[in-house]
Design an enzyme around this catalytic site. Structure first.
Site, PDB file in Angstrom:
ATOM      1  N   TYR A 136       0.843  -1.163  -0.004  1.00 18.64           N
ATOM      2  CA  TYR A 136      -0.125   0.096   0.044  1.00 18.64           C
ATOM      3  C   TYR A 136       0.885   1.203  -0.089  1.00 18.64           C
ATOM      4  O   TYR A 136       0.655   2.264  -0.634  1.00 18.64           O
ATOM      5  CB  TYR A 136      -0.991  -0.273   1.104  1.00 18.64           C
ATOM      6  CG  TYR A 136      -1.783   1.267   1.520  1.00 18.64           C
ATOM      7  CD1 TYR A 136      -2.911   1.227   0.642  1.00 18.64           C
ATOM      8  CD2 TYR A 136      -1.655   1.925   2.413  1.00 18.64           C
ATOM      9  CE1 TYR A 136      -3.958   2.415   0.860  1.00 18.64           C
ATOM     10  CE2 TYR A 136      -2.420   3.338   2.481  1.00 18.64           C
ATOM     11  CZ  TYR A 136      -3.617   3.316   1.653  1.00 18.64           C
ATOM     12  OH  TYR A 136      -4.467   4.322   2.224  1.00 18.64           O
ATOM     13  N   LYS A 140       0.977   4.272  -3.012  1.00 18.99           N
ATOM     14  CA  LYS A 140       0.517   5.538  -2.596  1.00 18.99           C
ATOM     15  C   LYS A 140       1.767   6.724  -2.805  1.00 18.99           C
ATOM     16  O   LYS A 140       1.555   7.753  -3.225  1.00 18.99           O
ATOM     17  CB  LYS A 140       0.131   5.654  -0.997  1.00 18.99           C
ATOM     18  CG  LYS A 140      -1.237   5.266  -0.891  1.00 18.99           C
ATOM     19  CD  LYS A 140      -2.235   5.820  -1.613  1.00 18.99           C
ATOM     20  CE  LYS A 140      -3.718   5.427  -1.118  1.00 18.99           C
ATOM     21  NZ  LYS A 140      -4.854   6.028  -1.911  1.00 18.99           N
TER      22      LYS A 140
END
Length: 694
Positions: A136, A140
């Site tokens: 993640y 991002k």
């Protein structure tokens, strides 16, 4: 979204309806939001496509509304530690690839309409990292890189792209946050930020913001000054990295690069410095460098120091540069009881010199200088504020580049003056490093033909005991008082301080071109060419060219030039009121006459200004009416009502207009006060920049 429903005309709601792990599919999530918007009177359309079908998603939005503004997508998937983690293709597909595909589908539409606003939703996990979220976090931070490049490529098409890292209670965060925290971190505290970034008035692009709980913060990169750990034709070793590690990681005087060009320039500069170091070391004088102990001085940064003074030192300095009670205009610099008692601007070199002389240069390890061979080569001084007359401690931060010392002088946290000392050590050589510094303020090698052939103003002044008097301001070099020491340096008698001649020239300019008003003084640069001996007279010749006064100082008896390539820069002033801001408003008024109707269409607001000066509130009042008729400018009290009123000092107003003072910083520091509709301040850009390039 409920907090902004009444402020927007339409909303395109895309939600595949997956769960927080990216599985499943449902129309309920999107439908619920659409119903909420419609219930509040807004227009909304639901879409259930995947972000990987970017073209379909964008076409649905265009079919419904004909306009694209922003994209946002998110799915959260926690795993265990990195060793137990496998890269989830879904995480990359949704966050990074999905953002890319949706934006690519919208890009040409934005280009064609010459308008676009893109907001990428990153995460603190991408900025800082977070345990168990390697996949993640990578996605991002990838979105941030994508956004930064889009901001660059979209600039000429009026497409702005920003990134937010929000913290809010949602379906995604309720699995990792306590229920009471989820309830407190409402999306209503994030949505207005997104709305502003989408607005046509918002000119921000390429920025990263953290936002949550009603707080917004802007992030930027910071880079240490770093350290070169290799030499030309020598291998770079891990031991060299280890030995310089503290300097590599020292964020004192850190830089804040904002583009890849700035980043690459640093590398190019390193190559240049490494090459020039080899060239300098080939100089025969370099062989003696290690023995003379000069090389360790290159690049040294000295610790901060403090200088405290009272009005006595200000008066003593004024006497040292030739002021006298015989001239009534000099009294404001010699008598502490005078209603306009002031400090001469060039006193700034005394505060800076104290930083070097009081244990400064002598504290550099291995720097063994023969002070009989030290000559002051050039001097630059720039004032950001008029100097106070007493009770202030100055903190100086110094850097030494070969023979160039740079000193920043502060009053508390406020930078008030900047100095550059160029010093030559006769016969030393072998400094190593670059021969020149890009930081050095350039002198003017010769006066222009037009100026040289204009008759100068001349101001002679006899010098007798001036060196003995000037040294009391802190320059204790015996070269200026001790005949035997002067003889060792090759002079027949003690010579006058170069900075004393410097002070003479500056005050001559101040008298003839600024009515002895120290607030008009901006900067001075000189090169010291020849010494002045006791009993000689100093003559200053001056030529005015705009706000720059070119100066040349000679010994009257011999016609020898002692200060050359010199100039003084003055702040401009206006006739009558003496407020610099009057020139700006006069220019704004002229522009309103030329393009008032166009400005009224763009701005549609009335701006009030209260300009203060020396505590007088207000010294001037102005109203810019860009709401009625073809626009107008009024001075003095205004019969109507301003939509927003600004109160600011004359000096700070000029700093803002010239781009030297950030308006937001001025507002938060209390220098700029605002009453009324603060959002209208964004439209000042149109007035001050687009139509008044000052």
């Amino acid at each position: 979204l409920s907090c902004v429903i009444n402020q927007i005309s339409f909303y395109f709601m895309n939600d595949l309806g997956a769960d927080t792990k990216g599985g499943g599919k449902s129309s309920a999530a999107a439908d619920n939001v659409v119903e909420e918007i419609r219930a509040k009177g807004g227009k909304a359309v639901a879409n259930y496509d995947s972000v990987e079908d970017g073209d379909k998603l964008i076409q649905s939005a265009l079919d419904a509304f004909g306009r694209i503004v922003c994209n946002e997508c998110c799915v959260l998937m926690f795993s265990a530690s990195f060793l137990l983690l496998s890269i989830s293709d879904l995480i990359q597909r949704v966050h990074l690839r999905g953002s890319f595909l949706v934006t690519r589908a919208a890009w040409n539409h934005m280009k064609n309409q010459k308008f676009g606003r893109i907001i990428m939703t990153a995460s603190a996990a991408g900025i800082y990292g977070n345990f168990g979220q390697a996949n993640y976090s990578a996605a991002k931070l990838g979105m941030l890189g994508l956004a930064n490049t889009l901001a660059i490529e979209g600039r000429k098409y009026n497409i702005h792209c920003n990134t937010i890292a929000p913290v809010a209670g949602s379906r995604l965060t309720e699995t990792v946050m306590p229920p009471d925290l989820v309830a407190s971190l409402k999306p209503e505290y994030v949505a207005p930020m997104v709305l502003w970034l989408c607005h046509e008035q918002c000119q921000e692009s390429g920025a990263l913001f953290e936002v949550g709980a009603g707080w917004i913060g802007k992030l930027r990169w910071e880079r240490s000054q770093g350290c070169i750990v290799r030499q030309k034709n020598q291998p770079m070793t891990p031991e060299a990295v280890r030995d310089q590690w503290d300097k590599i990681c020292d964020f004192t005087d850190a830089t804040k690069p904002t583009s890849i060009q700035e980043s690459l320039q640093s590398v190019v500069d390193v190559l240049s410095r490494v090459e020039s170091e080899e060239e300098v070391s080939a100089n025969p004088a370099a062989a003696a460098a290690s023995a003379s102990g000069i090389n360790p001085a290159v690049g040294q940064k000295l610790p901060p120091s403090t200088f405290t003074f009272t009005h006595t030192q200000c008066i003593l300095y004024a006497l040292g540069v030739g002021m006298s009670t015989k001239d009534p205009d000099h009294l404001r610099f010699l008598y502490e009881g005078h209603e306009d008692f002031s400090c001469l601007p060039t006193f700034g070199v005394i505060t800076s010199q104290a930083a070097m002389m009081d244990g400064g240069l002598s504290s550099i390890p291995g720097l063994n200088i023969d002070f009989t061979q030290v000559l002051h080569g050039e001097q630059y001084l720039e004032l950001y504020k008029p100097l106070p007359t007493s009770g202030i401690s100055f903190f100086a931060i110094k850097h030494t580049f070969n023979v160039l010392s740079i000193i920043n002088t502060y009053n508390g946290d406020e930078l008030i003056c900047y100095s550059q000392f160029s010093v030559f050590v006769v016969g030393a050589g072998g400094f190593g490093g670059k021969r020149t510094s890009e930081k050095a303020k350039v002198r003017i090698p010769c006066l222009s033909y037009k100026i040289r052939h204009r008759e100068p103003k001349q101001y002679p002044f006899p010098l007798r005991l001036q060196a003995a008097l000037y040294r009391l301001s802190g320059d204790w070099n015996p070269l200026h008082i001790d005949p035997s020491f002067a003889a060792m340096a090759g002079f027949k008698a003690p010579i006058l301080h170069g900075l004393c001649s410097f002070g003479f020239a500056a005050r001559h300019v101040l008298k003839h071109y600024a009515d002895n008003d120290p607030s008009r003084f901006k900067a001075i640069k000189v090169r010291f060419a020849k010494p002045v001996m006791p009993g000689q007279s100093l003559q200053t010749e001056m030529w005015k060219e705009g706000n720059r006064i070119h100066i040349q100082c000679k010994v009257k008896e011999t016609d020898a030039v002692v200060l050359t390539g010199a100039y003084v820069d003055l702040h401009g002033t206006s006739e009558g009121g003496g407020l610099q801001s009057e020139l700006v408003f006069a220019e704004i008024g002229r522009r309103i006459k030329d393009t008032g109707s166009e400005l009224v269409k763009k701005v549609n607001a009335v701006f009030g200004w209260e300009i203060t000066k020396a505590g007088k509130n207000p010294a001037a009042q102005w109203t810019i009416d860009l709401k009625n008729g073809n626009g107008s400018l009024h001075r003095g009290p205004y019969s109507g009502k301003a939509d927003v009123t600004f109160t600011v000092s004359d000096e700070d107003f000029m700093e803002v207009v010239q781009g030297k003072l950030n308006p937001q910083k001025a507002f938060f520091s209390g220098k700029l006060k605002v009453r009324g509709n603060i959002m209208l301040s964004q439209k000042l850009e149109v007035i001050l920049k687009d139509y008044a390039k000052l």
